[in-house]
Design an enzyme around this catalytic site. Sequence first.
Site: not given
Ligand code: ATP
Length: 596
Positions: A247, A249
Amino acid sequence: MKFKELADYFEKIEKTTSRLEITRVLASLFKKLAADEIDKTVYLLQGRVVPLYEKVNFGMAEKMVIRSIVQGLSLENRLFVRRYKKMGDLGKALEAFKQEIRSFEETDLTILKVYDELFRLATAGGDGSQETKINILSNLIRRLDSLSCRYLVRIPQGLLRLGFSDMTVLDAYSWMISGDKSLRWQIEKAYHVRPDLGFIGHLLKKEGVKSLAHIVPRLFTPILMMRAERLSTAEDIIKQIGRCIIEPKYDGFRLQIHYSHKTKEIRIYSRNLEDVSFMYPDIVAGVRREVKAEEIILEGEAIGYEETTNTFLPFQETVQRKRKYDIQETAKKIPLKLFPFELLYVNGKSFIDTRLEERSKELLKHIKNHGDTHRDVLLASPTEITSDPKKVDRLFEDAIAKGLEGIIAKRLDGVYQAGARGWNWIKFKKSYSSKIEDTIDCLIMGYDAGKGKRTNFGIGAFLVGVYDQKNDRYLTTSKIGTGLTDEEWKELYKRAQKYKQAEKPTVYDVDKMMKVDAWVDPHIVVEIKADEITRSSIHTAGRVLKASKSGTAFEVATPGFALRFPRLVRFRDDKRPEETTTLNELRSLFRQQKGG
Ligand code: ATP
């Protein structure tokens, strides 16, 4: 149990810095409590009267607490304030006065009675509520002994600071039952689905550890969100999870939506379990219109949308929707779309243990709209299933070309791992010019007052750290003095004022040589981009000490981790302190560094 006895425990905990010792003290306290006492006691230990995700503020500024004290003790305001200023601690100043002026009204109040009164205080609203709050607190002050008073007044002030987090309470629950931490994993798993320490404690007391296996998601109780592991090549992803769903991001906000079609009630929770429904009237309306289910819990990413060009906005623009004022106006300027990607519960049935493929199919059944980007609020995310690394690479490149952050690969048979970072989801983000593949979420632990140009900002550098999950401690990894705009420095200063402390919080492990002008209680999380993770003996993250040859001191056996050229990416208000990058993650990022 009497509150007086609880106050002795407060004191014991306050005096110790060893996590193991705190766990033991908590476990011995929990053993003595009845089922209907443990939940309330746990809330009080955290300086609250409700679980973390419920919003109840005591609404008592320091002045109101002082008014309650002088009213309770029939003291002259001046007299009390003079002593307080001299001692610098409201609780201790009250304790000292109480020792001198013993009130005839002192009685042995139970924990339950004190809890009920504090609950009444916290929930008093409307006209005359200030007076009600002051009366409740002053009555308690009159009726409690001196040591109890010291801790009592710290609760509505938010200053209890006993130096442990939810994780230590989970350990203590395990110790309470088995005398060791062997049940911690099981208890924590249940807590991730129902993150209410009071509820879990009550259940353990009443029905034992077996009952935890039956915990399922509940509408309007937020579930700790699942998190993704990271990898940096398509080959590695396929090697790790095989055929998977890919998917895009999206770089917006993760939202967990709880909705009852029966009552039309809806609550939207952010990553840190805060109810943020009021911020997103467009998503609220969209869910009510487009989701068809009696009751449902789903998750998705909300992202800003530009109607005229039919494009999605970068995070810097979407983030403007995170505000408490002018909500309707901003919603018109920056409408949001939601890409739902998870179904956790529907019509009385939990889906967290169902394989992803089925969860996704079921989710689609409950979204009924036009399939039109303009008219709909909920949009289906384009997904592909593949086991071909080349295809993964192509999807990744496509996502980057569209200005997205990258892709997320998801295991087809993966369950929803509430609260955990696991291999069921793998993020593959754009590589930056630096050696590190990802940003690092750090906790702000302290700061230095500004010099030169920054004198006006009040802040010139700040100390950040990561979370050591094993020991429930924060360890330093950098003191950052550059990489912020003037606006960001000002913003940081403003936030730090709210949580500033003269004394180092007990959950911080900091080298003796590391000085700051002010400590900051664990609240503010920032996302940091750095060029490289290096080694440094002054930082405690990952540092190992050994006894020196003479045996009288310690020397560094392995230096800690430090960040090279760190700069602020953004404030992460959606993350709790325990969600900062962990020591283990930092260690693996260090190992994964390009050329490292
Ligand atoms: P973490 O959950 O790793 O602490 P973070 O908030 O720092 O994460 P990232 O590491 O960039 O963010 O990636 C995870 C986040 O990506 C998820 O918490 C969600 O908000 C976002 N995201 C965006 N698109 C999707 C998707 N298709 N499926 C799942 N998450 C997604």
